[in-house]
Write a protein that holds these residues in place. Structure first.
Motif, PDB file in Angstrom:
ATOM      1  N   UNK A 142      16.128  17.220 -15.447  1.00 45.30           N
ATOM      2  CA  UNK A 142      16.107  16.238 -14.373  1.00 45.30           C
ATOM      3  C   UNK A 142      17.515  15.706 -14.196  1.00 45.30           C
ATOM      4  N   UNK A 143      17.848  15.366 -12.956  1.00 39.76           N
ATOM      5  CA  UNK A 143      19.217  14.967 -12.623  1.00 39.76           C
ATOM      6  C   UNK A 143      19.305  13.606 -11.945  1.00 39.76           C
ATOM      7  N   UNK A 144      18.188  12.905 -11.851  1.00 45.18           N
ATOM      8  CA  UNK A 144      18.178  11.560 -11.289  1.00 45.18           C
ATOM      9  C   UNK A 144      16.994  10.804 -11.865  1.00 45.18           C
ATOM     10  N   UNK A 145      17.028   9.456 -11.836  1.00 48.06           N
ATOM     11  CA  UNK A 145      15.964   8.675 -12.446  1.00 48.06           C
ATOM     12  C   UNK A 145      14.559   9.028 -11.913  1.00 48.06           C
ATOM     13  N   UNK A 146      14.410   9.122 -10.620  1.00 47.47           N
ATOM     14  CA  UNK A 146      13.121   9.512 -10.067  1.00 47.47           C
ATOM     15  C   UNK A 146      11.975   8.626 -10.530  1.00 47.47           C
ATOM     16  N   UNK A 147      10.818   9.257 -10.799  1.00 53.43           N
ATOM     17  CA  UNK A 147       9.587   8.545 -11.164  1.00 53.43           C
ATOM     18  C   UNK A 147       9.500   8.241 -12.661  1.00 53.43           C
ATOM     19  N   UNK A 148      10.441   8.759 -13.446  1.00 56.68           N
ATOM     20  CA  UNK A 148      10.403   8.542 -14.894  1.00 56.68           C
ATOM     21  C   UNK A 148       9.713   9.663 -15.637  1.00 56.68           C
TER      22      UNK A 148
END
Length: 152
Positions: A142-148
């Motif tokens: 993963x490369x961004x915080x997103x949904x966790x």
């Protein structure tokens, strides 16, 4: 980004829910029978130094084959090289095992890394699964915080 490690084959890239899915589509490709099905990389709530919060991060593996698979000696690793090595664990067809970051008592369905603090980075990281000989079997990035969490 989802990374599937397989025998040499052309890789297909497709968009999936705002992330990239990279998979080996060839029927001749050797896809691992045990795969990472979900990574909860951001513990729900505020990151605090409690075992409950640390165990809010976890990785679930699933046996997607038609038979039982031993994962004894397999390793789950993050980009900073925190390593969890599976003991004498076998997964039946369709069975999952969840590896929690914190402390706890191992059961058939739950394993614990016995750590006192989170290891999965909330903004970017890679969960890599390798067999006992060191061959990469699966990875989720993963490369961004997103949904966790990320699923596959």
């Amino acid at each position: 980004m989802r990374i599937r490690t397989a025998a040499p084959a052309a890789l297909a890239v497709a968009a999936l829910a705002g992330a990239l899915l990279v998979t080996a589509p060839s029927a001749s490709a050797a896809v691992s029978p045990v795969q990472i099905s979900k990574v909860q990389y951001d513990s729900p709530g505020k990151d605090v130094h409690t075992n409950k919060s640390v165990n809010g991060e976890w990785v679930r593996l699933q046996n997607r084959s038609k038979g039982t698979v031993s994962i004894k000696g397999w390793k789950l690793v993050d980009t900073k090289r925190h390593v969890y090595t599976f003991g004498n664990v076998s997964l039946k067809k369709g069975q999952s095992v969840t590896v929690y970051t914190g402390k706890g008592k191992d059961t058939t369905a739950s394993k614990y890394q016995q750590r006192g603090w989170m290891i999965w980075n909330n903004t970017h990281d890679t969960a890599t699964l390798s067999d006992a000989k060191g061959a990469k079997k699966d990875a989720v990035k993963w490369t961004k915080p997103g949904k966790g969490y990320v699923t596959s």
